[in-house]
Write an enzyme that holds these catalytic residues in place. Sequence first.
Site, mmCIF file in Angstrom:
data_model
loop_
_atom_site.group_PDB
_atom_site.id
_atom_site.type_symbol
_atom_site.label_atom_id
_atom_site.label_comp_id
_atom_site.label_asym_id
_atom_site.label_seq_id
_atom_site.Cartn_x
_atom_site.Cartn_y
_atom_site.Cartn_z
ATOM 1 N N ASP A 259 7.545 36.480 40.131
ATOM 2 C CA ASP A 259 8.749 37.167 40.616
ATOM 3 C C ASP A 259 9.834 36.196 41.080
ATOM 4 O OD1 ASP A 259 8.257 39.881 40.188
ATOM 5 O OD2 ASP A 259 7.145 40.114 42.065
ATOM 6 N N ARG B 64 4.330 36.680 47.195
ATOM 7 C CA ARG B 64 5.629 36.012 47.045
ATOM 8 C C ARG B 64 5.928 35.013 48.172
ATOM 9 N NH1 ARG B 64 10.615 39.473 45.100
ATOM 10 N NH2 ARG B 64 11.176 37.354 44.480
ATOM 11 N N ARG C 5 10.938 46.356 53.231
ATOM 12 C CA ARG C 5 10.670 44.927 53.173
ATOM 13 C C ARG C 5 11.164 44.194 54.432
ATOM 14 N NH1 ARG C 5 9.569 43.266 47.752
ATOM 15 N NH2 ARG C 5 8.358 44.974 46.843
ATOM 16 N N HIS D 41 14.640 47.760 48.083
ATOM 17 C CA HIS D 41 15.582 46.756 48.601
ATOM 18 C C HIS D 41 16.963 47.396 48.643
ATOM 19 C CE1 HIS D 41 13.217 42.935 47.186
ATOM 20 N NE2 HIS D 41 13.184 43.005 48.496
ATOM 21 N N CYS E 74 19.282 41.248 41.121
ATOM 22 C CA CYS E 74 18.045 40.591 41.579
ATOM 23 C C CYS E 74 17.934 39.168 41.037
ATOM 24 C CB CYS E 74 16.823 41.365 41.106
ATOM 25 S SG CYS E 74 16.706 43.010 41.769
HETATM 26 C C1 LIG Z 1 17.480 42.932 43.787
HETATM 27 N N1 LIG Z 1 16.446 42.260 44.302
HETATM 28 C C2 LIG Z 1 16.591 40.935 44.660
HETATM 29 C C3 LIG Z 1 15.331 42.850 44.128
HETATM 30 N N2 LIG Z 1 15.332 44.045 44.235
HETATM 31 N N3 LIG Z 1 14.341 42.070 43.758
HETATM 32 C C4 LIG Z 1 13.441 42.376 42.804
HETATM 33 C C5 LIG Z 1 12.093 42.016 43.302
HETATM 34 C C6 LIG Z 1 11.010 42.491 42.394
HETATM 35 C C7 LIG Z 1 9.652 42.095 42.847
HETATM 36 N N4 LIG Z 1 8.693 42.548 41.895
HETATM 37 C C8 LIG Z 1 9.329 42.640 44.224
HETATM 38 O O1 LIG Z 1 8.861 43.770 44.305
HETATM 39 O O2 LIG Z 1 9.512 41.942 45.207
#
Ligand SMILES: CN(C)C(=N)NCCC[C@H](N)C(=O)O
Length: 282
Positions: free
Chosen positions: A79, A104, A149, A178, A272
């Site tokens: 990611d 992550r 998050r 997010h 992202c």
């Molecule tokens: C827009 N941004 C930065 C995001 N929404 N990020 C994507 C993160 C995807 C990752 N699989 C996760 O779930 O963290």
Amino acid sequence: MTQLAEEAPQRTLRVARTRRYLMCPPTHFDVVYSINPWMDPGKPVDGALARLQWDGLLRAFRALGHQVEFIEPLPGYPDMVFAANGATVINGRVLSARFRHEERVAEGPAYLEWFRARGYQTREAVFVNEGEGDYLHAGRYLLAGTGFRTDIRSHREAEKFFGMPVAGLRLVDPRFYHLDTALAVLDRDQIMYYPGAFSRESQGVLRVLYPDAIIANEADAEVFGLNAVSDGRHVLLPPAATHLMGELRERGYEPIGVELSELLKSGGSAKCCTLELRAARS
Ligand SMILES: CN(C)C(=N)NCCC[C@H](N)C(=O)O
């Protein structure tokens, strides 16, 4: 004034500002765990297609005259391509990311090291926050997501570090985990957002702060139309967000469709993949 001129819609002339972005090549991109509802490790990912699509986004930025820098992707961190999560950068100051999920966690120090090596003024975050995934700089305010998050205590940390007022917004729909999946900043004081992603109270805050906002519908949000990158005039977003594209044109923006369907399998799109590097104000 002629009849025609009277009937012509009033379009604001939007002005683009050249930006600097940080991106991370999708060399190790894959979906091997699930930390949001979009991720299904049983569904195959086409790595070559992901690379082509990411290259398309990079080409689009360069064609618009934006500068792009790169961070080396770490093997084992699929990611890491989502550079927006790597930090928050405002006025040359960098608040590091501190990821919620173990999968992550190592990305935070990797991004922080990139900034330290380049002489940025950095702060290692105390509280969980996922960078520009949940922090969006919009004019006078730093819009700050929480609910899935970013720890709400991080909002105060960001407010103090950046010295600007934070408007906290609560996300309530796990598909839009997010802030930047539900809201995009178009220009200093203009945003677009999907109200259904926010608590009633946060919807109220957004109505008061941005009475002129573009309102996205659920279909726009589901194709990640709000995961958009704007330079003040051009707005890069998934081509499937057709209603949103029409709304943007109406307001004088130039929407540019960028297909990132492979990245969407991990719950991300154009924004992202893009971390804005906002230089120190002189
Ligand atoms: C827009 N941004 C930065 C995001 N929404 N990020 C994507 C993160 C995807 C990752 N699989 C996760 O779930 O963290």
